[in-house]
Design a protein around this motif. Structure first.
Motif, short mmCIF file in Angstrom:
data_model
loop_
_atom_site.label_atom_id
_atom_site.label_comp_id
_atom_site.label_asym_id
_atom_site.label_seq_id
_atom_site.Cartn_x
_atom_site.Cartn_y
_atom_site.Cartn_z
N LEU A 165 0.42 7.26 1.23
CA LEU A 165 0.08 6.39 0.11
C LEU A 165 -0.38 7.25 -1.06
O LEU A 165 -1.18 8.17 -0.88
CB LEU A 165 -1.06 5.43 0.49
CG LEU A 165 -0.90 4.58 1.75
CD1 LEU A 165 -2.19 3.81 2.02
CD2 LEU A 165 0.28 3.63 1.62
N TRP A 174 4.51 4.21 -1.65
CA TRP A 174 4.30 4.45 -0.23
C TRP A 174 5.56 5.06 0.37
O TRP A 174 6.66 4.79 -0.08
CB TRP A 174 3.89 3.17 0.52
CG TRP A 174 4.85 2.02 0.40
CD1 TRP A 174 4.84 1.02 -0.53
CD2 TRP A 174 5.97 1.73 1.26
NE1 TRP A 174 5.87 0.14 -0.32
CE2 TRP A 174 6.57 0.55 0.78
CE3 TRP A 174 6.51 2.35 2.39
CZ2 TRP A 174 7.70 -0.02 1.38
CZ3 TRP A 174 7.62 1.79 2.99
CH2 TRP A 174 8.19 0.62 2.48
N PHE A 193 1.00 -2.28 -0.71
CA PHE A 193 0.05 -1.24 -1.07
C PHE A 193 -0.32 -1.34 -2.54
O PHE A 193 0.52 -1.59 -3.40
CB PHE A 193 0.66 0.15 -0.79
CG PHE A 193 -0.07 1.28 -1.47
CD1 PHE A 193 -1.44 1.49 -1.26
CD2 PHE A 193 0.60 2.14 -2.32
CE1 PHE A 193 -2.10 2.52 -1.91
CE2 PHE A 193 -0.05 3.18 -2.95
CZ PHE A 193 -1.40 3.37 -2.75
N ALA A 208 -3.81 -1.21 1.88
CA ALA A 208 -2.46 -1.38 2.39
C ALA A 208 -2.44 -2.34 3.56
O ALA A 208 -3.43 -2.46 4.30
CB ALA A 208 -1.86 -0.03 2.80
#
Length: 266
Positions: A165, A174, A193, A208
């Motif tokens: 991330l 991501w 995310f 996330a």
């Protein structure tokens, strides 16, 4: 075995007889649920006088059930009751080759929030960082400020889902470094995310949600056991300095046997 966190606490002394090559698990009851990382020292000795002191940081192993999926707006709305892992101890920091050492929690620290709901596994990380640096756009984001985490089914094996991330110059991104299962990862629901700057300096909150479809072998039910690892990469502008970690198996090598065990709670 002794704990240090709010003052040293001696847990127990146990006599265990092991044959050559034998291993045994010894369970010790904590005096209370830890609200902060606990430094654990295990003093091992033999009848012949050999002694070994092993030090590590104790982290909780339960993943709390959330009533619904969090909002995912970078404000930690809906994360009440999630399991919290505090990463703020020098034993939780790994220095990259040729880089300066971690100084203190003002340099880099993080609070990890873990939960699960009907939609997926929920991971949030509040990062306190004196300098934010993320210049990359592709899978190499691990070289800058970012988060990596991995989940593996409870059975031993090398298969895992590993995710990166990052808040890049072109927005939140991501990346999946390793997938579970045999299907086409592109056909699976996307990982949700978002990130948001927080506090002063380079602080950032990552949130996330990983859909269960990306976690075959991890049943979304209380009592399910899986293995988990997470690290927070640090770059202050001169390259990857190192990383804070909750468990191992990501930073230096890809080894799910080094992950910590997690249990989905009711």
């Amino acid at each position: 075995v002794a704990l240090a966190g709010g003052g040293p606490v001696s847990l127990a002394t146990r006599a265990v007889v092991l044959a050559a090559g034998e291993s045994r698990e010894v369970a010790l009851r904590l005096p209370a649920t830890p609200a902060e990382p606990l430094a654990v020292t295990a003093d091992l000795s033999t009848a012949e006088g050999w002694r070994l002191a092993v030090q590590d940081v104790l982290l909780p192993g339960g993943v709390a059930r959330l009533p619904a999926a969090p909002v995912l707006d970078g404000t930690l709305t809906g994360w009440d009751g999630a399991t919290r892992l505090l990463l703020a101890d020098r034993r939780q920091y790994t220095v990259a080759a040729g880089q300066a050492v971690w100084r203190d929690p003002h340099d880099l620290a993080a609070v990890v929030h873990l939960g699960w709901c009907s939609e997926g596994l929920c991971v949030a990380v509040e990062v306190r960082d004196d300098v934010f640096c993320q210049r990359l756009l592709d899978e190499q984001v691990w070289q800058g400020d970012s988060v990596q985490f991995a989940v593996a089914p409870g059975a031993a094996g090398a298969e895992r889902l590993e995710v990166g991330l990052a808040r890049t110059p072109q927005g939140d991104r991501w990346f999946v470094y390793s997938s579970l299962g045999q299907g086409d990862p592109k056909a699976l629901p996307p990982i949700r995310f978002t990130s948001r700057p927080s506090g002063q300096g380079g602080g950032l909150t990552y949130e996330a949600l990983i859909p269960w479809e990306r976690l075959p072998g991890v049943t979304p039910a209380a009592g399910t056991r899986c293995r988990f690892s997470l690290l927070v990469n640090e770059n202050d502008g001169t390259g990857r300095r190192g990383w804070l970690h909750a468990f191992d198996g990501i930073g230096w090598s890809k080894d799910p046997s080094q992950y910590g065990e997690m249990v989905l709670q009711p």
